[in-house]
Structures are given as structure tokens and as C-alpha cells.
Design an enzyme around this catalytic site. Structure first.
Site, PDB file in Angstrom:
ATOM      1  N   ARG A 234       0.857  -1.184   0.000  1.00  0.00           N
ATOM      2  CA  ARG A 234       0.000   0.000   0.000  1.00  0.00           C
ATOM      3  C   ARG A 234       0.900   1.243   0.000  1.00  0.00           C
ATOM      4  O   ARG A 234       0.837   2.063   0.917  1.00  0.00           O
ATOM      5  CB  ARG A 234      -0.933   0.018   1.210  1.00  0.00           C
ATOM      6  CG  ARG A 234      -2.006  -1.052   1.196  1.00  0.00           C
ATOM      7  CD  ARG A 234      -2.906  -0.921   2.417  1.00  0.00           C
ATOM      8  NE  ARG A 234      -3.969  -1.889   2.438  1.00  0.00           N
ATOM      9  CZ  ARG A 234      -5.169  -1.711   1.888  1.00  0.00           C
ATOM     10  NH1 ARG A 234      -5.446  -0.572   1.274  1.00  0.00           N
ATOM     11  NH2 ARG A 234      -6.092  -2.642   1.965  1.00  0.00           N
TER      12      ARG A 234
ATOM     13  N   GLN B 296       6.999  -4.338   3.948  1.00  0.00           N
ATOM     14  CA  GLN B 296       7.051  -5.779   3.739  1.00  0.00           C
ATOM     15  C   GLN B 296       6.540  -6.207   2.366  1.00  0.00           C
ATOM     16  O   GLN B 296       6.384  -7.393   2.105  1.00  0.00           O
ATOM     17  CB  GLN B 296       6.242  -6.487   4.837  1.00  0.00           C
ATOM     18  CG  GLN B 296       6.716  -6.140   6.243  1.00  0.00           C
ATOM     19  CD  GLN B 296       6.021  -6.950   7.326  1.00  0.00           C
ATOM     20  OE1 GLN B 296       6.666  -7.540   8.169  1.00  0.00           O
ATOM     21  NE2 GLN B 296       4.700  -6.985   7.312  1.00  0.00           N
TER      22      GLN B 296
ATOM     23  N   ASN C 173       7.484 -10.353   4.118  1.00  0.00           N
ATOM     24  CA  ASN C 173       6.148 -10.191   4.696  1.00  0.00           C
ATOM     25  C   ASN C 173       5.974 -11.141   5.881  1.00  0.00           C
ATOM     26  O   ASN C 173       5.783 -12.344   5.709  1.00  0.00           O
ATOM     27  CB  ASN C 173       5.072 -10.472   3.637  1.00  0.00           C
ATOM     28  CG  ASN C 173       3.671 -10.280   4.198  1.00  0.00           C
ATOM     29  OD1 ASN C 173       3.474  -9.594   5.198  1.00  0.00           O
ATOM     30  ND2 ASN C 173       2.690 -10.886   3.546  1.00  0.00           N
TER      31      ASN C 173
ATOM     32  N   ASP D 162      -1.596   2.008  11.361  1.00  0.00           N
ATOM     33  CA  ASP D 162      -1.801   1.266  10.122  1.00  0.00           C
ATOM     34  C   ASP D 162      -1.369   2.128   8.940  1.00  0.00           C
ATOM     35  O   ASP D 162      -1.290   3.366   9.034  1.00  0.00           O
ATOM     36  CB  ASP D 162      -3.270   0.882   9.969  1.00  0.00           C
ATOM     37  CG  ASP D 162      -3.563  -0.512  10.502  1.00  0.00           C
ATOM     38  OD1 ASP D 162      -2.600  -1.252  10.774  1.00  0.00           O
ATOM     39  OD2 ASP D 162      -4.743  -0.855  10.658  1.00  0.00           O
TER      40      ASP D 162
ATOM     41  N   ASP E 178      -3.122   2.016   5.905  1.00  0.00           N
ATOM     42  CA  ASP E 178      -4.294   2.351   5.095  1.00  0.00           C
ATOM     43  C   ASP E 178      -5.271   3.225   5.875  1.00  0.00           C
ATOM     44  O   ASP E 178      -6.451   2.906   6.025  1.00  0.00           O
ATOM     45  CB  ASP E 178      -4.976   1.086   4.598  1.00  0.00           C
ATOM     46  CG  ASP E 178      -5.341   0.127   5.728  1.00  0.00           C
ATOM     47  OD1 ASP E 178      -4.754   0.231   6.827  1.00  0.00           O
ATOM     48  OD2 ASP E 178      -6.212  -0.739   5.513  1.00  0.00           O
TER      49      ASP E 178
ATOM     50  N   ASP F 241      -2.621  -7.208  18.770  1.00  0.00           N
ATOM     51  CA  ASP F 241      -2.914  -6.011  19.551  1.00  0.00           C
ATOM     52  C   ASP F 241      -3.746  -6.339  20.787  1.00  0.00           C
ATOM     53  O   ASP F 241      -3.520  -5.800  21.879  1.00  0.00           O
ATOM     54  CB  ASP F 241      -3.609  -4.952  18.691  1.00  0.00           C
ATOM     55  CG  ASP F 241      -4.746  -5.504  17.838  1.00  0.00           C
ATOM     56  OD1 ASP F 241      -5.179  -6.656  18.061  1.00  0.00           O
ATOM     57  OD2 ASP F 241      -5.205  -4.791  16.932  1.00  0.00           O
TER      58      ASP F 241
ATOM     59  N   HIS G 272     -10.421   4.748   9.015  1.00  0.00           N
ATOM     60  CA  HIS G 272      -9.966   3.421   8.573  1.00  0.00           C
ATOM     61  C   HIS G 272     -11.165   2.678   8.004  1.00  0.00           C
ATOM     62  O   HIS G 272     -12.317   2.945   8.383  1.00  0.00           O
ATOM     63  CB  HIS G 272      -9.392   2.669   9.781  1.00  0.00           C
ATOM     64  CG  HIS G 272      -8.698   1.381   9.440  1.00  0.00           C
ATOM     65  ND1 HIS G 272      -9.381   0.195   9.246  1.00  0.00           N
ATOM     66  CD2 HIS G 272      -7.383   1.082   9.279  1.00  0.00           C
ATOM     67  CE1 HIS G 272      -8.514  -0.771   8.982  1.00  0.00           C
ATOM     68  NE2 HIS G 272      -7.301  -0.268   8.991  1.00  0.00           N
TER      69      HIS G 272
END
Length: 669
Positions: free
Chosen positions: A207, A236, A265, A292, A294, A407, A431
Site C-alpha cells: 500500500r 514488507q 512479509n 496502520d 491504510d 494487539d 480506517h
């Protein structure tokens, strides 16, 4: 400056006496004059009042300004922190980003009072309100500018005592003539402990544009940029963030604070572990912020989280909340907890999913009442999460779970060591909501199940998983009824892989995703077509199936639907329905009680970008069901032994050594 005013703090909502205006203000220009906004007073800025960006969608304004009393004359943002208000209007800052979540500061920090400080030019009245946990609104203080020319510095002390279970502070501005709000912010009246020094860590996989945009947002605001000590990106993917055009601008803004680390990755846990490791090894930053890639970032959220962290009574993980990227005025969730009976996350008590501030502002007496409660959580998602350095130093790195539950486990681990998590309103990112994803049924279903078991093993109190097993078997049957055979296959594999023990987690990091995707290809429900037009027209009209759309709601109707589905799955599927679907169904309509009556149907993906052709196969149905029952029985027997193995291995799983081996850097040290 021509005026500095202070109104006393008043308990129990009694209005303070503000000074009455004399002559009216004279400035009405569109651009603010050069005004000194620094305060020669002790104190630490906790939360700036901010305005929307020029390019933001119209409904996003509701997160910053409530113009319900403005008579249709919008507030003009002169910058992110200054605004021009028309004459004869009322504007409220009782909004998600600009109201002050007083109950959270009352609960988790050492502060007992705060101050609202404003620099305002023109003739206006300022009213301060607070709310109670039930949403009831109380007038607290007011101030009226005296109308003399120039900017007024206004300071209003406010008490945090009446917020033990909920409530916000906010202020309204009512203008006589045109008014310029040069600055407004919520302050601590004392200098904060420690310092704002944030190490930002972003994990990204293919991304690059999104990641570069997030980096650019970090550098666009001078105050935010000054608070950042380092930025680490764990890249990654094979599409690199360095290769996109917008990266150059971000790199120039952030300078030598930015470092991009390329690695294979290893999932979110591999990326977030790496940036946390880099922050601990190569900086002295006091706060580590995970983001994040994105996302759309509200940069001031970083400073708010850091201020909260600095004043926290004990080291506290500070989480940002999630706004919906697909509907920017919608707060997707205020906080999550883990149900220890079934070991599944869910919304905390009194959390409303999908609250739309454009429809129901914070002041709405009924629809927004629950937003005034303080929401206590078990963990915060790593879309935005600030971890104090001292917490990371004691707890170590995340578990090698690839994705999902890393998390959650970190929040539970922190709580076990006496470090709470607070999800802070007004600190947030945008998000993609998880309701727009298929992550419980696609390849991620494997990680959901395996990692859920790992977390239950590490944090369960008595070693029993009867509730989890019952819940999982119920989900298995639901997936089989829904013709999601690949999902059940992955869940069965997840149980077997969990039983291999903790040390297999690191071994599987680079290989698990490829193995899972290869296995899924064997099942038709895992293959996605761009459109149902790629397949023949359905044989049935939707009118014939409409009676099955209504969910069964009573034990009798649920039992009858379940029995009918099981009976139907004992019968051979008609071959023609595997060549030509019976129905084209939306994602929302493809529920188990509908799908169990069909032999073949296309179902839209959650993001509506494609369809899967699900096909009923009685042999596969019962083979997977028998395997699943067998795996769950074996899991129940072996779980106490596995629980001990995982707990014994936790220091190794979260230590630097094994992670350095996974990244391929240990032999270079």
C-alpha cells in the site's frame, strides 16, 4: 494584545459572571491578523481546537463544528486552528474533535482541573457547558468580550471533579459582529511531566500510496512534526513506499527522522514488532505510536495521545478511536473488550457502532446519550495505539501471530502487569470498518482461530475452554450452512497448528500465508469473480426466495430452520445448480438460513468488489463437520497441557532474540 481575562472555576455548574461588552469589535477581515497566541503562563496544551481541511468532504465538518445554530452561514476555516465567524450567529464546538473528553482525563490522569484558553477578536459571547454521563447538559461559565479593538486572551479554569463516570466540556460562541477565533485550546494549568517525544511506527504491505499519504500527514503540521522524534516504516511488500511520487514530499518534511526498513512479509505482528524494536534500540523517545498504513490521519491526534500519556497516573496505553473511511462523519467504534467466556472480542458496554455525527451531533439529547459515558476497554487496535516506552521495555515485543489478536494480546498482557489501556475520544484516524471486510471468512479465518486459541491459553484463568469450544462449533455449523467450506477447513487447520505448540509460531511466519492460500483454492467459495455477469443468469427470481430472508427469531423458528438446512444437506445437490446459480445474493442476504436451502448461489464480497460462487456439496459438508467435531474434542482434552506450554514459552516468543532471527538481523549484531 489588549485584554487578558480569567473566569473562576465554578463547581456544580453554577454560571460564572463574565464581563459585559462595551463597544463592538471592528475587525471583520477574512484573514487573521498577526496575533501572538503564546501564553506567558505555566501549563501544557492538551488539545487544540481544530478546523476541517479545505478538501474534506462536507459531512466531515460535523466532527469539528456544530453549526446548527448558525443560520446556514458556515464558519470559515482560516487555518487548521483559526476561524472566521459571521456576525449574528451561534457556533458550537460540542463536536467529536473539539469537545474535551473530561471523564477520561478525570479517570486516568493526575489532573484535577483544566483551562480553556482562547484568543478571540471581535464582539462575542463565549459559553462553556459540560455534560453528565447520561448526556444531560449543564451551563458552567460564560465570558463576553468588551469589544475593544484587538485580540482578547480569555482563560477559563474548569474543574474535573464532576466527571467520575462520564461527560465532556465544550464551548459555544455567539457573535454580535464578525469574529476571528485566532486560537482555542484546552490546557493543563501545570507543566506536564516528561516530554512529548514520539517514535511513530507504520507497518505496510503493498500500500505504498496510502503509506506515503500517512507519512505526509505526519509532516504537514509544525506542532505535530516537532513532537515526533523518529518515524519507522516496516515495508514488507514488493511495491515499495520509496517508489511512489508522494514519498519524496513526506521524506523532505520528516528529514533524518524517517527510516524505512525493508523485510519479508511477516504480517502485522512482524511489522509492528520491528518498528517497536527499532524505537527501543535506536531512540530515546518516550512514546511509541503504532499506525496502520491504510488510514487517513488527523495529525493533532498524536499530540492529544502524547499529552494524555504524559499526565497518566500510571503508564497507560492510549488508543485512538476508529472513524469510518467510507463514511467520514461516522464513528465506527469507541472501544472493545474481550469476552473471556468465549474468547472473542466485542464492543464494550454502551458502545454504539456506527454513530453518525452529521445526523446526531454530540449534543443530541437521545441519539448521542451513550457517547457521554466513559467507555473502559481491554485493548486498542493498532490502527492507532500509543505505548509508553517503559511499558514496551517491560512487556517486550508482540507475539509472532502474523495478523489478528496481536494487539488484543498486548493489551491483556499490559493489564496483567498493571498497565491499563484507555481509548481516547478526539484522538482518531479514519480506517476501513471491519464490517466492510470478509476477514472472518477469507484466508484470515485461519489466523482468527489459531491466534484466538493462543490468547486464551496465555490469559485464561482456569484453563477451561468449554465456552470457546461451544461458540466455535456453533460458528462452524453456521459457516457450513452458508456453504463457506474453505472457512471451516481453515478453522480446522488452525486448531491442529495451535496444537503443534508455541515454537511453531515463528517457523510459520514466512510460510503460513502461502500454504493457506494454496489450500483455499480447492474450494469454490474461495474463488472470487469480478462480477456475476461472468456466470450464467440465475435460475430463480428473488421473489421465490423472499420469504427466507427474514431471520428466524424464536427458538422454534431457529430450530425449524436448522433442521430444514440439515435435512437439505443430506440430499444430493442438483448438478445444474453448480453450472448456473439459483440466485445472485447480496452480502447482507447470504445468511445461513437462506444459503442452507440452496444448491448454488453467487454472493457478493463484503467490499462489493466481486462475487463468490458458493456450491453445496453434502459429502464435503459432513466430512468437514465430522473433522471439526473431532478437532474440538481433542482440543478440549489437550488444552491444559498446551496452556502451560504457551505460558512457559511467552518470554521467548516476545523477546528480541527470536524476532531478530525472523528478521534476519541477529547474525549481523
Amino acid at each position: 494584545m489588549t485584554d487578558t481575562a480569567t473566569a473562576p472555576s465554578v463547581p456544580n455548574g453554577t454560571p460564572s459572571k463574565g464581563r459585559k461588552s462595551g463597544a463592538k469589535g471592528t475587525r471583520t477581515q477574512a484573514e487573521p491578523a498577526a496575533v501572538e497566541t503564546r501564553w506567558d503562563l505555566p501549563g501544557t496544551r492538551l488539545q487544540r481546537v481544530i478546523l476541517p481541511r479545505a478538501g474534506d468532504p462536507l459531512d466531515v465538518r460535523a466532527l469539528y463544528v456544530d453549526e446548527g445554530k448558525g443560520g446556514g452561514r458556515p464558519t470559515k476555516a482560516l487555518s487548521r486552528t483559526a476561524a472566521a465567524l459571521h456576525g449574528q450567529v451561534g457556533v458550537s464546538f460540542a463536536t467529536y474533535f473539539n469537545a474535551f473528553p473530561a471523564s477520561y482525563w478525570r479517570q486516568w490522569t493526575t489532573l484535577t482541573e483544566i483551562e480553556l484558553r482562547l484568543v478571540v477578536e471581535g464582539s462575542c459571547r463565549i459559553d462553556v457547558y459540560r455534560s453528565k454521563a447520561d448526556g444531560c447538559q449543564i451551563h458552567v461559565a460564560d465570558y463576553v468580550t468588551d469589544g475593544t479593538e484587538g485580540a482578547h486572551k480569555v482563560r477559563l479554569p474548569l474543574d474535573l471533579a464532576p466527571f467520575v463516570d462520564g461527560g465532556w466540556y465544550w464551548f459555544d460562541v455567539t457573535t454580535d459582529s464578525g469574529v476571528t477565533l485566532h486560537e482555542a485550546a484546552w490546557y493543563a494549568p501545570v507543566d506536564g511531566p516528561g516530554r512529548t517525544s514520539i517514535a511513530v511506527g507504520i507497518c505496510t504491505f503493498n500500500r505504498p500510496e496510502d503509506c506515503a499519504n500517512a507519512l505526509a500527514a505526519l509532516g504537514e503540521d509544525d506542532a505535530v512534526r516537532e513532537g515526533i522524534g523518529a518515524v519507522f516504516v516496516a515495508d514488507q511488500g514488493n511495491r515499495k513506499v520509496r517508489d511512489v511520487e508522494s514519498y519524496a514530499t513526506a521524506a523532505e518534511q520528516l528529514g533524518d527522522r524517517l527510516r524505512v526498513v525493508d523485510q519479508p512479509n511477516l504480517g502485522g505482528s512482524g511489522g509492528f514488532s520491528r518498528v517497536m524494536y527499532e524505537a527501543l534500540q535506536h531512540t530515546d523517545c518516550e512514546q511509541i505510536l503504532l499506525l496502520d498504513d491504510d488510514i487517513v490521519l488527523e495529525p493533532d491526534s498524536l499530540l492529544r495521545a502524547a499529552a494524555f500519556s504524559r499526565f497518566a497516573e500510571r503508564p497507560t496505553i492510549v488508543g485512538g478511536q476508529m472513524l469510518a473511511l467510507t463514511a467520514r462523519s461516522v464513528l465506527h467504534t469507541m472501544g472493545e473488550v474481550v469476552d473471556r467466556h468465549v474468547w472473542m472480542w466485542r464492543a464494550a458496554a454502551h458502545v454504539e457502532y456506527g454513530h453518525n455525527f452529521a445526523k446526531y451531533p454530540l449534543r443530541h439529547e437521545t441519539k448521542s446519550a451513550d457517547l457521554h459515558r466513559r467507555i473502559d476497554v481491554d485493548y486498542n487496535g493498532w490502527w492507532m495505539c500509543m505505548i509508553p516506552r517503559v511499558v514496551a521495555e517491560e512487556l517486550g515485543l508482540p507475539l509472532p501471530l502474523f495478523i489478528k489478536w496481536d494487539d488484543t494480546e498486548y493489551g491483556l498482557r499490559a493489564a496483567a502487569h498493571g498497565y491499563p489501556t484507555a481509548t481516547l475520544p478526539g484522538a482518531a484516524i479514519w480506517h476501513m470498518p471491519w464490517t466492510d471486510k470478509d476477514d472472518a471468512v477469507d484466508w484470515q479465518a485461519y489466523f482468527h482461530m489459531r491466534n484466538r486459541l493462543v490468547v486464551a491459553a496465555l490469559h485464561g484463568h482456569d484453563g477451561r475452554i468449554r465456552g470457546l469450544v461451544k461458540h466455535s462449533l456453533k460458528d462452524t455449523l453456521k459457516h457450513l450452512m452458508s456453504l463457506q467450506y474453505s472457512t471451516v477447513m481453515l478453522r480446522n487447520k488452525a486448531i491442529r497448528d495451535f496444537e503443534q505448540g508455541p515454537l511453531a509460531l515463528f517457523d510459520s511466519l514466512p510460510t503460513a500465508l502461502g500454504e493457506i492460500n494454496a489450500l483455499r483454492k480447492e474450494f469454490p467459495d474461495a474463488r472470487v469473480f469480478a462480477s456475476p455477469r461472468e456466470l450464467p443468469m440465475p435460475t430463480m427470481g428473488m421473489t421465490r426466495a423472499e420469504r427466507f430472508l427474514k431471520p428466524p427469531a424464536t427458538p422454534w423458528t431457529i430450530g425449524r430452520s436448522l433442521l430444514a438446512g440439515l435435512v437439505h444437506n443430506t440430499m444430493p445437490a442438483k448438478p445444474e445448480h453448480h453450472e448456473r446459480p439459483q440466485l445472485n445474493l447480496s452480502y447482507q442476504d447470504a445468511r445461513w438460513f437462506m444459503m442452507a436451502r440452496l444448491d448454488g448461489a453467487t454472493v457478493a464480497t463484503a467490499d462489493a468488489r466481486g462475487v463468490a460462487y458458493r456450491k453445496r456439496d453434502p459429502r464435503v459438508f459432513f466430512d468437514l463437520l465430522k473433522t471439526s467435531v473431532r478437532e474440538h474434542i481433542h482440543l478440549s482434552r489437550e488444552f491444559p497441557k498446551l496452556r502451560k506450554a504457551y505460558r512457559d514459552a511467552q518470554p521467548e516468543l516476545t523477546g528480541f532474540a527470536r524476532w531478530e532471527e525472523a528478521w534476519g538481523i541477529r547474525d549481523r549484531k
